[in-house]
Structure formats: structure tokens, C-alpha cells
Design a protein around this motif. Sequence first.
Motif, PDB file in Angstrom:
ATOM      1  N   THR A   1     -13.461  -0.189  -5.437  1.00  0.00           N
ATOM      2  CA  THR A   1     -12.233   0.048  -5.280  1.00  0.00           C
ATOM      3  C   THR A   1     -12.165   0.515  -3.716  1.00  0.00           C
ATOM      4  O   THR A   1     -12.631   1.935  -3.618  1.00  0.00           O
ATOM      5  CB  THR A   1     -11.182   0.505  -6.115  1.00  0.00           C
ATOM      6  N   LEU A   2     -11.465  -0.145  -2.611  1.00  0.00           N
ATOM      7  CA  LEU A   2     -11.320   0.399  -1.457  1.00  0.00           C
ATOM      8  C   LEU A   2      -9.880   0.705  -1.242  1.00  0.00           C
ATOM      9  O   LEU A   2      -8.986   0.150  -1.308  1.00  0.00           O
ATOM     10  CB  LEU A   2     -11.808  -0.660  -0.361  1.00  0.00           C
ATOM     11  N   GLU A   3      -9.743   1.947  -0.288  1.00  0.00           N
ATOM     12  CA  GLU A   3      -8.583   2.386   0.390  1.00  0.00           C
ATOM     13  C   GLU A   3      -8.331   1.600   1.485  1.00  0.00           C
ATOM     14  O   GLU A   3      -8.970   1.748   2.608  1.00  0.00           O
ATOM     15  CB  GLU A   3      -8.661   3.853   0.481  1.00  0.00           C
ATOM     16  N   MET A   4      -7.127   0.964   1.370  1.00  0.00           N
ATOM     17  CA  MET A   4      -6.644  -0.032   2.428  1.00  0.00           C
ATOM     18  C   MET A   4      -5.464   0.627   3.305  1.00  0.00           C
ATOM     19  O   MET A   4      -5.225   0.075   4.472  1.00  0.00           O
ATOM     20  CB  MET A   4      -6.235  -1.444   2.218  1.00  0.00           C
ATOM     21  N   GLY A   5      -4.920   1.994   2.814  1.00  0.00           N
ATOM     22  CA  GLY A   5      -3.806   2.371   3.665  1.00  0.00           C
ATOM     23  C   GLY A   5      -2.579   2.300   2.683  1.00  0.00           C
ATOM     24  O   GLY A   5      -2.226   1.493   2.222  1.00  0.00           O
ATOM     25  N   ASN A   6      -1.798   3.520   2.824  1.00  0.00           N
ATOM     26  CA  ASN A   6      -0.462   3.540   2.610  1.00  0.00           C
ATOM     27  C   ASN A   6      -0.478   3.410   1.049  1.00  0.00           C
ATOM     28  O   ASN A   6       0.598   2.633   0.460  1.00  0.00           O
ATOM     29  CB  ASN A   6       0.237   2.588   2.980  1.00  0.00           C
ATOM     30  N   GLY A   7      -1.641   3.773   0.323  1.00  0.00           N
ATOM     31  CA  GLY A   7      -1.578   3.627  -1.155  1.00  0.00           C
ATOM     32  C   GLY A   7      -2.192   2.261  -1.807  1.00  0.00           C
ATOM     33  O   GLY A   7      -2.336   2.204  -2.988  1.00  0.00           O
ATOM     34  N   VAL A   8      -2.234   1.446  -0.770  1.00  0.00           N
ATOM     35  CA  VAL A   8      -2.821  -0.131  -1.300  1.00  0.00           C
ATOM     36  C   VAL A   8      -4.240   0.169  -1.288  1.00  0.00           C
ATOM     37  O   VAL A   8      -5.078   0.450  -0.446  1.00  0.00           O
ATOM     38  CB  VAL A   8      -2.444  -1.086  -0.245  1.00  0.00           C
TER      39      VAL A   8
ATOM     40  N   ASP B   1      -6.124   2.541  12.067  1.00  0.00           N
ATOM     41  CA  ASP B   1      -6.867   3.992  12.493  1.00  0.00           C
ATOM     42  C   ASP B   1      -6.617   4.963  11.497  1.00  0.00           C
ATOM     43  O   ASP B   1      -7.475   5.841  11.173  1.00  0.00           O
ATOM     44  CB  ASP B   1      -6.735   4.366  13.713  1.00  0.00           C
ATOM     45  N   GLU B   2      -5.240   4.976  10.863  1.00  0.00           N
ATOM     46  CA  GLU B   2      -4.972   6.206  10.138  1.00  0.00           C
ATOM     47  C   GLU B   2      -5.844   6.446   8.776  1.00  0.00           C
ATOM     48  O   GLU B   2      -6.242   7.392   8.522  1.00  0.00           O
ATOM     49  CB  GLU B   2      -3.636   5.994   9.891  1.00  0.00           C
ATOM     50  N   PRO B   3      -5.934   5.203   7.673  1.00  0.00           N
ATOM     51  CA  PRO B   3      -5.077   4.014   7.750  1.00  0.00           C
ATOM     52  C   PRO B   3      -3.574   4.375   6.924  1.00  0.00           C
ATOM     53  O   PRO B   3      -3.630   5.374   6.072  1.00  0.00           O
ATOM     54  CB  PRO B   3      -6.041   3.223   6.871  1.00  0.00           C
ATOM     55  N   ASN B   4      -2.655   3.541   7.438  1.00  0.00           N
ATOM     56  CA  ASN B   4      -1.343   3.850   6.864  1.00  0.00           C
ATOM     57  C   ASN B   4      -0.643   2.510   6.743  1.00  0.00           C
ATOM     58  O   ASN B   4       0.584   2.394   6.463  1.00  0.00           O
ATOM     59  CB  ASN B   4      -0.443   4.547   7.697  1.00  0.00           C
ATOM     60  N   GLY B   5      -1.465   1.404   6.641  1.00  0.00           N
ATOM     61  CA  GLY B   5      -0.671   0.072   6.352  1.00  0.00           C
ATOM     62  C   GLY B   5       0.154  -0.440   7.637  1.00  0.00           C
ATOM     63  O   GLY B   5       0.497  -1.575   7.619  1.00  0.00           O
ATOM     64  N   ILE B   6       0.154   0.218   8.837  1.00  0.00           N
ATOM     65  CA  ILE B   6       0.284  -0.117  10.056  1.00  0.00           C
ATOM     66  C   ILE B   6      -0.735  -0.618  10.908  1.00  0.00           C
ATOM     67  O   ILE B   6      -1.633   0.386  11.329  1.00  0.00           O
ATOM     68  CB  ILE B   6       1.521   0.893  10.730  1.00  0.00           C
ATOM     69  N   ALA B   7      -0.746  -1.785  11.325  1.00  0.00           N
ATOM     70  CA  ALA B   7      -1.853  -2.129  12.116  1.00  0.00           C
ATOM     71  C   ALA B   7      -1.950  -1.761  13.688  1.00  0.00           C
ATOM     72  O   ALA B   7      -0.826  -1.687  14.322  1.00  0.00           O
ATOM     73  CB  ALA B   7      -2.009  -3.762  12.347  1.00  0.00           C
ATOM     74  N   ASP B   8      -3.026  -0.993  14.138  1.00  0.00           N
ATOM     75  CA  ASP B   8      -3.278  -0.474  15.175  1.00  0.00           C
ATOM     76  C   ASP B   8      -3.916  -1.757  16.442  1.00  0.00           C
ATOM     77  O   ASP B   8      -3.182  -1.813  17.264  1.00  0.00           O
ATOM     78  CB  ASP B   8      -4.343   0.633  15.174  1.00  0.00           C
TER      79      ASP B   8
END
Length: 275
Positions: free
Chosen positions: A131-138, A259-266
Motif C-alpha cells: 500500500t502506497l501513500e499518495m498524499g492527504n491520507g489517500v 512534492d509534499e505529498p498533500n494531494g495538491i499537484a505541483d
Amino acid sequence: SEIAPGTSGQFVEVKLSDIGSGLEAIEIELEDDDLLDDDADEVDLYGVLIGNDIDGFMVNEVPLDLSNNPEYQPSTLENNLTEGMAVEVEGSMLNGILIVEEIEAEVEDEVEIEALVTNVDYDDNLNGTITLEMGNGVTLPVQSNNSTMLEDDSSSDSDDDGSFSLSELISGTDFVEVEACLGDSSELIANKIKRKDSSSETSLEGPVDDFVSGVSITLVGITYTFDTETTFQVDDNTTDSTAFFSGLVLGDNVEIKDDEPNGIADEVSLDTSSD
């Protein structure tokens, strides 16, 4: 050499691909001798495996002899051949049978991911789900199986053999690069998993599932939003959001960097050369 129209009686080497409705020639080369006449010249076949371990396998109706210790690519393919698997086989013909020297799984990488591992659930060293962390808890689950190549390019490779097992992955620490394809139920099946030294940057590349112009974009069920810092590119050329979405259609290949990752595309990049 080119084959002149109307030529007959000339021996040729033909590489074939199984396209479902029949066989398609993808390469034709002139040969001095008959490749199928019990000689040692190399024969390449592309197609789908038919048969089983007991009765034997065929590709494009050519029987395969796998008893001569052939090279398997990946190595985990050995003892795990299954009917319906797309392969390339190389070897020489003997009495109408292909003596296989190398057999390689032919898989299409539709999705590429770089992300932190947050969980590992495995049955053995090769079969399981990471399971991979994609940002913002997703998170995003990816399946590994006997055909998955596991490569270690990290400083954690203590035995320096360039590979690892699923049991060696450390949740919350290890960072991986995954090349995967979509299964029949849209599940992600890894063709290759490479362990790398940790990075904070997450990336996802694959076909577009959905988008709202200037607002969000979704790849393999993962939705990213944008802010004023998000940059857009088309074929490596920087553009703006309006121009980017004006040429975007569902199914286009897009890469997202977070980059964060936070679910907001850089960074959002469209590659039209893959259309």
C-alpha cells in the motif's frame, strides 16, 4: 534486405504477435537458410501461451521444449508459466519443436508510481499487496505476484544482490518506484517494484480517468487538485491551465508530481506522444 513483390521460395525470419483475431507480422527478415529446418539459428516468437505444465506449452501453435534450462525473464517466471500469458520466446527449431533458450514475459506498463510504502501484506516473498501513500491520507494498493520483478536500488540492500523480498519492505520507511498494469477489475498489478532511498516527492503517471478543467484531475482513482503554484506542461513545454485542459481527453497519459505529498499537484505533465 527488402523483399521484392511476387518473390517466392525465399527463406525468411518472421516475428509474430498474437492480436487476438489472428497473428500479425511485426518484423520480417531475409534469411539464407530455413530457420525451421532443424538448424541452430535463433527463432523468436511473440504470442500467448497455450497449454499447461503437464501437457506442455505452445506459442502460435509451435510446441515449446523448456527442458534445456532456459533463461527466464523475470527469474520468478520459472515454474509459474500459465495459459494466456503473453511471452517472447527465443531458441532453435528441432523436428518442429522450439528448443527454448530464453522466455520473457511481455507486459505493458500503463501506470508508474513513486511513493512511500505504508503497509505490506504478503503471502510469501513475491505474492502480496503493498500500500502506497499518495498524499492527504489517500493510499493506493498494488499487487505483487510471481511475475513481478523486485529490484533493490537502496542502501538497505545489505547483501548487495540487487533484489529484495516483500518481507523485507519496511512500512513508513521504504520508498519504491512501481511499474504496473491495470488488471481486469482495474486493480494495479506490479510488473516491477524497485526499492529506492527515501524521497519526499510522490509521482503518479497513467491514463486520465476524469477531470474538471482547472480544478482537478483523476488517475487510477486518485484525484489531485491544483493551486497557484501548480505548473502545467505539454510534451515538456510549459503552458497554462486553460491551454492544458483544452487539449486533454480521457485516457491521455499524464504524470502528476506531488512534492509534499498533500494531494495538491505541483506539476502536471501531458505526453501526447503516447496517444
